[in-house]
Design an enzyme around this catalytic site. Structure first.
Site, PDB file in Angstrom:
ATOM      1  N   ASN A 134     -43.379  79.632  71.279  1.00 50.10           N
ATOM      2  CA  ASN A 134     -43.000  79.420  71.692  1.00 50.10           C
ATOM      3  C   ASN A 134     -42.607  80.631  72.684  1.00 50.10           C
ATOM      4  OD1 ASN A 134     -42.664  77.682  74.554  1.00 50.10           O
ATOM      5  ND2 ASN A 134     -40.366  78.014  73.683  1.00 50.10           N
ATOM      6  N   HIS A 188     -39.665  82.014  75.008  1.00 45.51           N
ATOM      7  CA  HIS A 188     -38.631  81.954  75.824  1.00 45.51           C
ATOM      8  C   HIS A 188     -38.288  83.066  76.692  1.00 45.51           C
ATOM      9  CE1 HIS A 188     -35.208  79.284  77.441  1.00 45.51           C
ATOM     10  NE2 HIS A 188     -34.563  79.993  77.125  1.00 45.51           N
ATOM     11  N   SER A 232     -38.038  85.721  73.519  1.00 44.46           N
ATOM     12  CA  SER A 232     -37.971  86.169  71.933  1.00 44.46           C
ATOM     13  C   SER A 232     -39.352  84.558  71.891  1.00 44.46           C
ATOM     14  CB  SER A 232     -36.687  84.602  71.815  1.00 44.46           C
ATOM     15  OG  SER A 232     -35.314  84.937  72.047  1.00 44.46           O
ATOM     16  N   ASP A 240     -35.918  74.573  72.385  1.00 47.37           N
ATOM     17  CA  ASP A 240     -35.370  76.303  72.375  1.00 47.37           C
ATOM     18  C   ASP A 240     -34.208  76.794  70.694  1.00 47.37           C
ATOM     19  OD1 ASP A 240     -37.040  76.464  74.577  1.00 47.37           O
ATOM     20  OD2 ASP A 240     -35.412  76.282  75.390  1.00 47.37           O
TER      21      ASP A 240
HETATM   22  C1  GRF Z   1     -42.303  82.399  80.910  1.00 47.64           C
HETATM   23  O1  GRF Z   1     -41.835  83.471  81.427  1.00 47.64           O
HETATM   24  C2  GRF Z   1     -41.775  81.996  79.634  1.00 47.64           C
HETATM   25  O2  GRF Z   1     -41.233  83.013  78.719  1.00 47.64           O
HETATM   26  C3  GRF Z   1     -42.028  80.977  80.008  1.00 47.64           C
HETATM   27  O3  GRF Z   1     -42.443  80.460  80.720  1.00 47.64           O
HETATM   28  C4  GRF Z   1     -43.112  81.373  81.292  1.00 47.64           C
HETATM   29  C5  GRF Z   1     -44.788  81.133  81.449  1.00 47.64           C
HETATM   30  O4  GRF Z   1     -45.393  82.304  82.199  1.00 47.64           O
HETATM   31  N1  GRF Z   1     -41.791  80.239  78.389  1.00 47.64           N
HETATM   32  P1  GRF Z   1     -46.780  82.115  82.271  1.00 47.64           P
HETATM   33  O5  GRF Z   1     -47.361  81.050  82.551  1.00 47.64           O
HETATM   34  O6  GRF Z   1     -47.634  82.928  81.077  1.00 47.64           O
HETATM   35  O7  GRF Z   1     -47.133  83.095  83.627  1.00 47.64           O
END
Ligand code: GRF
Length: 234
Positions: A112, A114, A141, A150
């Protein structure tokens, strides 16, 4: 297409800008032995589905609202993903909490991204919380997904400066641009075999990663490790 290349499935809920970065820098990159074999969303209107279609990548929607409970939804989601035979599952803005049973099905090959410097600020509203605390730096991260939200081992982070006039939206945009470099870079480590995934002790180049992964900054539009130690390991 190299048949031995890493098969990646992407799971998302929204816009899909990280998916786009993965398409450009992993799927279409000649020097990364990996390809995205499918994109699955839980919302039919997810922008990421349109991006997948535009790139000629198989896509599917498993709409969580069509199921009576989380486990029924996840059973279909898991079957849909497993049909793609992924070696690696990337969460890219997937906004549902996953049950331990689902996580264990894909662990440790589920990552993931985050939008904070974990372990700081798990959960939502990360940018507002960093500003409220008066942090000088924010970031993102990439971590192994484990049942606790997370909280799995962090593989790499990117540190982004907080500017004096930042509001959550401005900071989010700067962090997101950095995410678009970090997620493809970590994915390429997996594809090349440099990174061995493990739900407790992942290893890069044969060595256990430090607790907060490898820290990076963005310099002149490129991702750079903060410590020289990891510059020489390519
Ligand atoms: C990103 O900010 C990521 O860190 C979080 O969700 C958001 C996804 O954005 N997990 P996108 O859909 O890739 O533009």
């Amino acid at each position: 297409m190299n048949p031995r290349s890493l098969r990646i499935a992407v799971l998302l809920s929204g816009r899909g800008s990280n998916l786009d970065a993965l398409i450009q820098q992993v799927h279409r990159a000649d020097d990364v032995p990996a390809r995205i074999v499918g994109v699955v969303a839980n919302r039919p209107g997810a922008g990421g589905l349109a991006r997948a279609r535009a790139a000629g990548i198989t896509s599917a929607c498993v709409d969580h609202r069509a199921f009576s409970g989380r486990e029924a939804f996840e059973a279909v989601l898991a079957t849909t993903l497993e049909a793609l035979e992924p070696d690696l599952l990337l969460l890219a803005g997937f906004m549902r909490i996953l049950t331990p049973g689902f996580v264990e099905r894909f662990s440790p090959r589920m990552l993931n991204i985050h939008p904070s410097l974990l372990p700081d600020f798990p959960g939502l509203d990360t940018h507002a919380r960093a500003l409220q605390r008066g942090d000088a730096e924010a970031g993102a991260s990439v971590h192994v997904v484990t049942p606790e939200l997370d909280s799995g081992p962090v593989l790499a982070r990117v540190r982004v400066p907080v500017e004096p006039d930042d509001d959550p939206q401005r900071l989010e945009a700067r962090v997101r641009a950095a995410e678009h470099l970090l997620y493809p870079a970590v994915t390429a480590w997996v594809a090349s075999g440099r990174l061995e995934l493990d739900a407790r002790t992942p290893r890069l180049d044969g060595r256990p990663l430090p607790p907060q992964g490898i820290d990076h900054r963005v310099e002149e539009g490129r991702l750079r490790p903060c410590s020289r130690e990891h510059e020489d390991s390519d």
